[in-house]
Design a protein around this motif. Structure first.
Motif, PDB file in Angstrom:
ATOM      1  N   HIS A   1      47.293  37.038  57.478  1.00  0.00           N
ATOM      2  CA  HIS A   1      46.698  36.300  56.358  1.00  0.00           C
ATOM      3  C   HIS A   1      47.136  36.926  55.036  1.00  0.00           C
ATOM      4  O   HIS A   1      46.347  37.064  54.097  1.00  0.00           O
ATOM      5  CB  HIS A   1      45.174  36.291  56.477  1.00  0.00           C
ATOM      6  CG  HIS A   1      44.676  35.693  57.749  1.00  0.00           C
ATOM      7  ND1 HIS A   1      44.568  34.331  57.938  1.00  0.00           N
ATOM      8  CD2 HIS A   1      44.278  36.267  58.913  1.00  0.00           C
ATOM      9  CE1 HIS A   1      44.111  34.094  59.158  1.00  0.00           C
ATOM     10  NE2 HIS A   1      43.934  35.249  59.764  1.00  0.00           N
ATOM     11  N   LEU A   2      48.407  37.273  55.004  1.00  0.00           N
ATOM     12  CA  LEU A   2      48.940  38.056  53.893  1.00  0.00           C
ATOM     13  C   LEU A   2      48.712  37.380  52.544  1.00  0.00           C
ATOM     14  O   LEU A   2      48.234  38.012  51.586  1.00  0.00           O
ATOM     15  CB  LEU A   2      50.434  38.293  54.124  1.00  0.00           C
ATOM     16  CG  LEU A   2      51.142  39.310  53.240  1.00  0.00           C
ATOM     17  CD1 LEU A   2      50.538  40.690  53.417  1.00  0.00           C
ATOM     18  CD2 LEU A   2      52.632  39.351  53.589  1.00  0.00           C
ATOM     19  N   ALA A   3      49.028  36.119  52.442  1.00  0.00           N
ATOM     20  CA  ALA A   3      48.941  35.436  51.147  1.00  0.00           C
ATOM     21  C   ALA A   3      47.526  35.468  50.593  1.00  0.00           C
ATOM     22  O   ALA A   3      47.318  35.716  49.394  1.00  0.00           O
ATOM     23  CB  ALA A   3      49.428  33.995  51.287  1.00  0.00           C
ATOM     24  N   ASP A   4      46.543  35.236  51.455  1.00  0.00           N
ATOM     25  CA  ASP A   4      45.152  35.244  51.010  1.00  0.00           C
ATOM     26  C   ASP A   4      44.652  36.657  50.726  1.00  0.00           C
ATOM     27  O   ASP A   4      43.974  36.903  49.717  1.00  0.00           O
ATOM     28  CB  ASP A   4      44.250  34.601  52.060  1.00  0.00           C
ATOM     29  CG  ASP A   4      44.509  33.110  52.221  1.00  0.00           C
ATOM     30  OD1 ASP A   4      44.969  32.476  51.250  1.00  0.00           O
ATOM     31  OD2 ASP A   4      44.265  32.583  53.322  1.00  0.00           O
ATOM     32  N   ASP A   5      44.969  37.579  51.618  1.00  0.00           N
ATOM     33  CA  ASP A   5      44.392  38.917  51.514  1.00  0.00           C
ATOM     34  C   ASP A   5      45.032  39.769  50.424  1.00  0.00           C
ATOM     35  O   ASP A   5      44.459  40.783  50.012  1.00  0.00           O
ATOM     36  CB  ASP A   5      44.517  39.644  52.866  1.00  0.00           C
ATOM     37  CG  ASP A   5      43.581  39.074  53.925  1.00  0.00           C
ATOM     38  OD1 ASP A   5      42.811  38.150  53.602  1.00  0.00           O
ATOM     39  OD2 ASP A   5      43.624  39.552  55.072  1.00  0.00           O
ATOM     40  N   LEU A   6      46.229  39.386  49.960  1.00  0.00           N
ATOM     41  CA  LEU A   6      46.902  40.147  48.896  1.00  0.00           C
ATOM     42  C   LEU A   6      46.219  40.009  47.543  1.00  0.00           C
ATOM     43  O   LEU A   6      46.431  40.857  46.661  1.00  0.00           O
ATOM     44  CB  LEU A   6      48.360  39.688  48.754  1.00  0.00           C
ATOM     45  CG  LEU A   6      49.434  40.388  49.560  1.00  0.00           C
ATOM     46  CD1 LEU A   6      50.792  39.763  49.262  1.00  0.00           C
ATOM     47  CD2 LEU A   6      49.470  41.884  49.264  1.00  0.00           C
ATOM     48  N   ALA A   7      45.421  38.971  47.353  1.00  0.00           N
ATOM     49  CA  ALA A   7      44.903  38.655  46.016  1.00  0.00           C
ATOM     50  C   ALA A   7      44.183  39.822  45.346  1.00  0.00           C
ATOM     51  O   ALA A   7      44.472  40.129  44.173  1.00  0.00           O
ATOM     52  CB  ALA A   7      44.001  37.426  46.086  1.00  0.00           C
ATOM     53  N   PRO A   8      43.252  40.530  46.014  1.00  0.00           N
ATOM     54  CA  PRO A   8      42.592  41.651  45.334  1.00  0.00           C
ATOM     55  C   PRO A   8      43.553  42.771  44.936  1.00  0.00           C
ATOM     56  O   PRO A   8      43.382  43.397  43.884  1.00  0.00           O
ATOM     57  CB  PRO A   8      41.573  42.140  46.370  1.00  0.00           C
ATOM     58  CG  PRO A   8      41.336  40.965  47.260  1.00  0.00           C
ATOM     59  CD  PRO A   8      42.656  40.271  47.339  1.00  0.00           C
ATOM     60  N   LEU A   9      44.567  43.014  45.773  1.00  0.00           N
ATOM     61  CA  LEU A   9      45.564  44.027  45.423  1.00  0.00           C
ATOM     62  C   LEU A   9      46.385  43.582  44.224  1.00  0.00           C
ATOM     63  O   LEU A   9      46.631  44.372  43.295  1.00  0.00           O
ATOM     64  CB  LEU A   9      46.484  44.304  46.613  1.00  0.00           C
ATOM     65  CG  LEU A   9      47.651  45.273  46.340  1.00  0.00           C
ATOM     66  CD1 LEU A   9      47.133  46.646  45.935  1.00  0.00           C
ATOM     67  CD2 LEU A   9      48.568  45.367  47.560  1.00  0.00           C
TER      68      LEU A   9
ATOM     69  N   ALA B   1      37.787  52.359  51.785  1.00  0.00           N
ATOM     70  CA  ALA B   1      38.635  51.194  52.067  1.00  0.00           C
ATOM     71  C   ALA B   1      38.203  50.041  51.175  1.00  0.00           C
ATOM     72  O   ALA B   1      37.277  49.302  51.515  1.00  0.00           O
ATOM     73  CB  ALA B   1      38.550  50.806  53.537  1.00  0.00           C
ATOM     74  N   ASP B   2      38.875  49.891  50.060  1.00  0.00           N
ATOM     75  CA  ASP B   2      38.588  48.768  49.175  1.00  0.00           C
ATOM     76  C   ASP B   2      39.154  47.464  49.717  1.00  0.00           C
ATOM     77  O   ASP B   2      38.658  46.390  49.379  1.00  0.00           O
ATOM     78  CB  ASP B   2      39.175  49.037  47.778  1.00  0.00           C
ATOM     79  CG  ASP B   2      38.476  50.187  47.086  1.00  0.00           C
ATOM     80  OD1 ASP B   2      37.316  50.014  46.682  1.00  0.00           O
ATOM     81  OD2 ASP B   2      39.084  51.276  46.968  1.00  0.00           O
ATOM     82  N   LEU B   3      40.198  47.583  50.548  1.00  0.00           N
ATOM     83  CA  LEU B   3      40.845  46.367  51.043  1.00  0.00           C
ATOM     84  C   LEU B   3      41.595  46.637  52.333  1.00  0.00           C
ATOM     85  O   LEU B   3      42.358  47.598  52.429  1.00  0.00           O
ATOM     86  CB  LEU B   3      41.818  45.831  49.981  1.00  0.00           C
ATOM     87  CG  LEU B   3      42.629  44.583  50.347  1.00  0.00           C
ATOM     88  CD1 LEU B   3      41.705  43.376  50.524  1.00  0.00           C
ATOM     89  CD2 LEU B   3      43.669  44.289  49.262  1.00  0.00           C
ATOM     90  N   TYR B   4      41.359  45.765  53.320  1.00  0.00           N
ATOM     91  CA  TYR B   4      42.191  45.693  54.522  1.00  0.00           C
ATOM     92  C   TYR B   4      42.979  44.385  54.403  1.00  0.00           C
ATOM     93  O   TYR B   4      42.380  43.300  54.339  1.00  0.00           O
ATOM     94  CB  TYR B   4      41.341  45.636  55.789  1.00  0.00           C
ATOM     95  CG  TYR B   4      40.618  46.917  56.139  1.00  0.00           C
ATOM     96  CD1 TYR B   4      41.239  47.913  56.885  1.00  0.00           C
ATOM     97  CD2 TYR B   4      39.292  47.106  55.756  1.00  0.00           C
ATOM     98  CE1 TYR B   4      40.569  49.078  57.231  1.00  0.00           C
ATOM     99  CE2 TYR B   4      38.611  48.263  56.099  1.00  0.00           C
ATOM    100  CZ  TYR B   4      39.251  49.239  56.837  1.00  0.00           C
ATOM    101  OH  TYR B   4      38.574  50.391  57.183  1.00  0.00           O
ATOM    102  N   ILE B   5      44.292  44.472  54.391  1.00  0.00           N
ATOM    103  CA  ILE B   5      45.145  43.292  54.302  1.00  0.00           C
ATOM    104  C   ILE B   5      45.604  42.926  55.709  1.00  0.00           C
ATOM    105  O   ILE B   5      46.316  43.697  56.353  1.00  0.00           O
ATOM    106  CB  ILE B   5      46.365  43.546  53.397  1.00  0.00           C
ATOM    107  CG1 ILE B   5      45.915  43.896  51.980  1.00  0.00           C
ATOM    108  CG2 ILE B   5      47.292  42.330  53.381  1.00  0.00           C
ATOM    109  CD1 ILE B   5      47.047  44.359  51.078  1.00  0.00           C
TER     110      ILE B   5
END
Length: 217
Positions: free
Chosen positions: A157-165, A149-153
């Motif tokens: 908090h979609l706007a913030d959590d989308l950044a790594p993707l 799991a590289d990322l849990y979005i």
């Protein structure tokens, strides 16, 4: 689930977390050899590509990484950018209940939701067992018990959590609104203190891992 060799990512679709919106956004920019598993338009068109695939478990849109072994390898899971979406469990369960009430397929959860109050549905042994057996991390775990799991979005908090993707993809996914259930947006009114406490206990790992609370700030 979406597996992209071209962009080197695996998207795991956990039910009722906003995953259909993510799947639609990703398939809108899909490469020709991307494997799309689900009921979105391009996924339906590409179903023939996975027909007959021998996998460890059921191959469907909500497949776990362990289920998909055979179609994807553990090495790919470790190497690709592997991610999913999650949601406040109290909100998710209200959404799930109302979604089930609008369905017509033959399934025990549909029958239970359509014949029960929300409290009765939540407290039913089958619901409790299902939640206890499938924390978010279980979708991201391979057959050997290794988590990828590289990322849990977080949906909230979609706007913030989308950044790594977005950094990985090279573009910002444009998520449409999809599969919204017809119910009040404030889910707290559906809960008694006892029912809120039940969710706190059976979803404790998800709540702690992702920083959720019954009364979010």
């Amino acid at each position: 689930m979406i597996i992209s060799s071209g962009r080197r990512y695996i998207f795991v679709h956990i039910p009722k977390t906003g995953g259909t919106s993510m799947a639609l956004a990703l398939e809108n920019r899909a490469k020709a050899d991307d494997i799309l598993i689900g009921d979105t338009p391009k996924a339906v068109k590409r179903r023939g590509r996975i027909k007959g695939a021998q996998t460890a478990g059921r191959l469907w849109k909500h497949a776990t990484l362990a289920d998909a072994e055979g179609l994807i390898t553990r090495a790919q899971m470790a190497d690709y950018f592997t991610f999913t979406m999650v949601r406040n469990p109290w909100d998710r369960l209200v959404s799930y209940y109302h979604w089930l009430q609008g369905q017509s397929f033959d399934h025990p959860a549909v029958a239970l939701a359509q014949s029960s109050t929300f409290s009765a549905f939540l407290n039913a042994p089958a619901t409790v067992r299902s939640l206890q057996a499938s924390p978010y991390v279980s979708y991201m775990t391979d057959g050997a018990g290794q988590v990828h799991a590289d990322l849990y979005i977080r949906l909230e908090h979609l706007a913030d959590d989308l950044a790594p993707l977005s950094d990985h993809l090279g573009f910002v996914p444009d998520l449409p609104r999809a599969n919204a259930s017809p119910r009040p947006r404030d889910w707290r009114g559906f809960y008694s203190d006892a029912d809120a406490g039940l969710v706190a206990r059976i979803c404790a790992a998800d709540i702690a891992r992702h920083g959720y609370a019954f009364d979010p700030s």
